[in-house]
Design a protein around this motif. Structure first.
Motif, PDB file in Angstrom:
ATOM      1  N   ARG A 104       0.803  -1.220   0.000  1.00  0.00           N
ATOM      2  CA  ARG A 104       0.000   0.000   0.000  1.00  0.00           C
ATOM      3  C   ARG A 104       0.837   1.273   0.000  1.00  0.00           C
ATOM      4  NH1 ARG A 104      -4.497  -1.916   4.521  1.00  0.00           N
ATOM      5  NH2 ARG A 104      -5.897  -2.972   3.056  1.00  0.00           N
ATOM      6  N   ARG A 127      -4.345  -2.428 -18.842  1.00  0.00           N
ATOM      7  CA  ARG A 127      -4.628  -2.664 -17.422  1.00  0.00           C
ATOM      8  C   ARG A 127      -6.070  -3.117 -17.226  1.00  0.00           C
ATOM      9  NH1 ARG A 127      -7.040   0.485 -13.802  1.00  0.00           N
ATOM     10  NH2 ARG A 127      -6.916   2.285 -15.192  1.00  0.00           N
ATOM     11  N   LEU A 131      -7.301  -6.960 -15.781  1.00  0.00           N
ATOM     12  CA  LEU A 131      -8.170  -7.100 -14.614  1.00  0.00           C
ATOM     13  C   LEU A 131      -9.515  -7.713 -14.985  1.00  0.00           C
ATOM     14  CD1 LEU A 131      -7.401  -3.707 -12.818  1.00  0.00           C
ATOM     15  CD2 LEU A 131      -6.590  -5.987 -12.175  1.00  0.00           C
ATOM     16  N   LEU A 172       0.810  -4.525 -11.461  1.00  0.00           N
ATOM     17  CA  LEU A 172      -0.450  -4.776 -10.764  1.00  0.00           C
ATOM     18  C   LEU A 172      -0.238  -5.670  -9.546  1.00  0.00           C
ATOM     19  CD1 LEU A 172      -2.857  -5.383 -13.788  1.00  0.00           C
ATOM     20  CD2 LEU A 172      -2.831  -3.388 -12.261  1.00  0.00           C
ATOM     21  N   HIS A 173       0.806  -6.472  -9.597  1.00  0.00           N
ATOM     22  CA  HIS A 173       1.126  -7.367  -8.480  1.00  0.00           C
ATOM     23  C   HIS A 173       1.735  -6.596  -7.304  1.00  0.00           C
ATOM     24  CE1 HIS A 173       2.370 -10.899  -6.313  1.00  0.00           C
ATOM     25  NE2 HIS A 173       3.648 -10.686  -6.519  1.00  0.00           N
ATOM     26  N   ARG A 177      -2.948  -5.671  -6.404  1.00  0.00           N
ATOM     27  CA  ARG A 177      -4.180  -5.793  -7.182  1.00  0.00           C
ATOM     28  C   ARG A 177      -4.375  -7.230  -7.667  1.00  0.00           C
ATOM     29  NH1 ARG A 177      -6.486  -1.441  -9.574  1.00  0.00           N
ATOM     30  NH2 ARG A 177      -8.208  -2.920  -9.884  1.00  0.00           N
ATOM     31  N   LEU A 192      -7.114 -12.289  -9.355  1.00  0.00           N
ATOM     32  CA  LEU A 192      -7.363 -11.096  -8.552  1.00  0.00           C
ATOM     33  C   LEU A 192      -6.969 -11.380  -7.107  1.00  0.00           C
ATOM     34  CD1 LEU A 192     -10.863  -9.973  -9.876  1.00  0.00           C
ATOM     35  CD2 LEU A 192      -8.604  -9.165 -10.599  1.00  0.00           C
ATOM     36  N   GLU A 194      -7.982 -10.145  -4.372  1.00  0.00           N
ATOM     37  CA  GLU A 194      -9.093 -10.213  -3.428  1.00  0.00           C
ATOM     38  C   GLU A 194      -9.684 -11.613  -3.337  1.00  0.00           C
ATOM     39  OE1 GLU A 194     -12.700  -8.609  -6.247  1.00  0.00           O
ATOM     40  OE2 GLU A 194     -11.150  -7.200  -5.613  1.00  0.00           O
TER      41      GLU A 194
END
Length: 339
Positions: A104, A127, A131, A172-173, A177, A192, A194
């Motif tokens: 973060r 991007r 995703l 992105l890693h 993300r 992803l 999440e």
């Protein structure tokens, strides 16, 4: 996460420091299993170069010996999820809140960070595509993602013609993300984040860095402060088993080259990117640890097709090298050791 109190280092002699360093890194024969070993070390570094074996495997083998099973590391990562991979390192899952604080962290003004921001802005379409496809079809290998912007205009020496996609996945890693959720034929599976990483508490970056620094000190056992050796107060001195073992070039016992030189008088550098004519030793040279002393170095190469562990060179005190090579060959499944 509970606050961690600052530790008060304990002054030790150089002899004590050498023993403590080896014992703290579980190179004294006391390692029992993969999970407790990674927890003790703090992390494993990943690297694609595997002249003998990938560094994460060599690090675990040098501590666990014949008990080390590569398949168990995969189970801990991808099935039991007691370990996780991020940014070319493997960490214990309980440290995820600390590493997430790093994810973060806002990118600052380093040259690569400025480039990354610009790349993400220019490649917004790529991007969104990555995703969206991961959400719709993930987990996916990078080769299962295809977009007109994924290919570079020219062949890149490291990433081929799909450099754009490789960079996008990495960028992105890094902020969390997307995550590495497995491996297929050595290639990373992406999804992803999440859907993979657990929900955790939020830890401020400054606190996370303090905790990680204390963990590193404990894992290393000793450090040099004001021209004297000091030990972590939880480190234990004592006899070190008389074992001979070869270490990965990425092993934390020698990763701090200045510390290794000060503690053992062992000058060590990776020379894989040095032109062959300018190398002092070899391309991928492994330090030789005997007891609590770094005594020599060797350059083995494992040729899987012929089942041969070939010794390309050896330097220093190599009286115990045959013993170390025999154990390495047995673990690799090599049928013969040749010079």
């Amino acid at each position: 996460m509970a606050m961690i109190r600052p530790v008060r280092p304990v002054p030790v002699t150089a002899d004590q420091a050498r023993r403590i360093a080896v014992r703290a890194q579980l190179l004294d024969g006391s390692a029992t299993d993969i999970l407790s070993t990674v927890r003790r070390l703090g992390f494993l570094q990943l690297d694609p170069i595997s002249t003998v074996a990938p560094p994460q495997h060599l690090v675990l083998w040098s501590r666990l010996g014949a008990r080390y099973d590569r398949a168990e590391l995969d189970r801990l990562l991808w099935e039991e999820r007691k370990l996780f991979e991020w940014n070319a390192f493997v960490y214990p899952i309980e440290d995820f809140p600390l590493i997430r604080a790093r994810m973060r962290e806002r990118w600052g003004h380093y040259k690569w960070q400025r480039w990354a921001k610009e790349f993400l802005r220019e490649q917004a379409g790529l991007r969104r595509y990555v995703l969206r496809e991961l959400e719709r079809r993930g987990p996916l290998l990078s080769r299962e993602l295809e977009h007109r912007a994924a290919r570079a205009d020219r062949h890149h020496v490291w990433w081929g013609t799909r450099a754009q996609l490789t960079w996008m996945l990495e960028l992105l890693h890094r902020p969390g993300r997307i995550a590495v959720v497995g491996r297929r034929d050595g290639q990373r599976l992406w999804d992803l984040a999440e859907r993979w990483w657990p929900d955790t508490e939020t830890v401020p970056l400054r606190q996370a860095e303090r905790v990680l620094a204390e963990k590193r000190f404990r894992a290393l056992g000793v450090r040099l402060e004001n021209a004297r050796w000091v030990a972590h107060p939880e480190s234990a001195d004592g006899p070190v088993a008389d074992r001979a073992v070869l270490l990965s070039p990425f092993d934390r016992l020698v990763h701090d080259r200045e510390r290794a030189e000060a503690l053992w008088g062992f000058h060590y550098r990776l020379e894989m990117y040095v032109p062959k004519a300018k190398r002092e030793y070899g391309y991928y040279v492994l330090p030789l640890l005997v007891g609590d002393r770094l005594v020599g170095r060797a350059e083995p190469r494992f040729e899987a097709k012929t089942g041969t562990l070939r010794l390309l060179g050896a330097w220093g005190d190599t009286a115990r090298l045959e013993e170390a090579l025999a154990e390495l060959a047995a673990w690799l499944g090599a049928e013969r050791v040749e010079r």
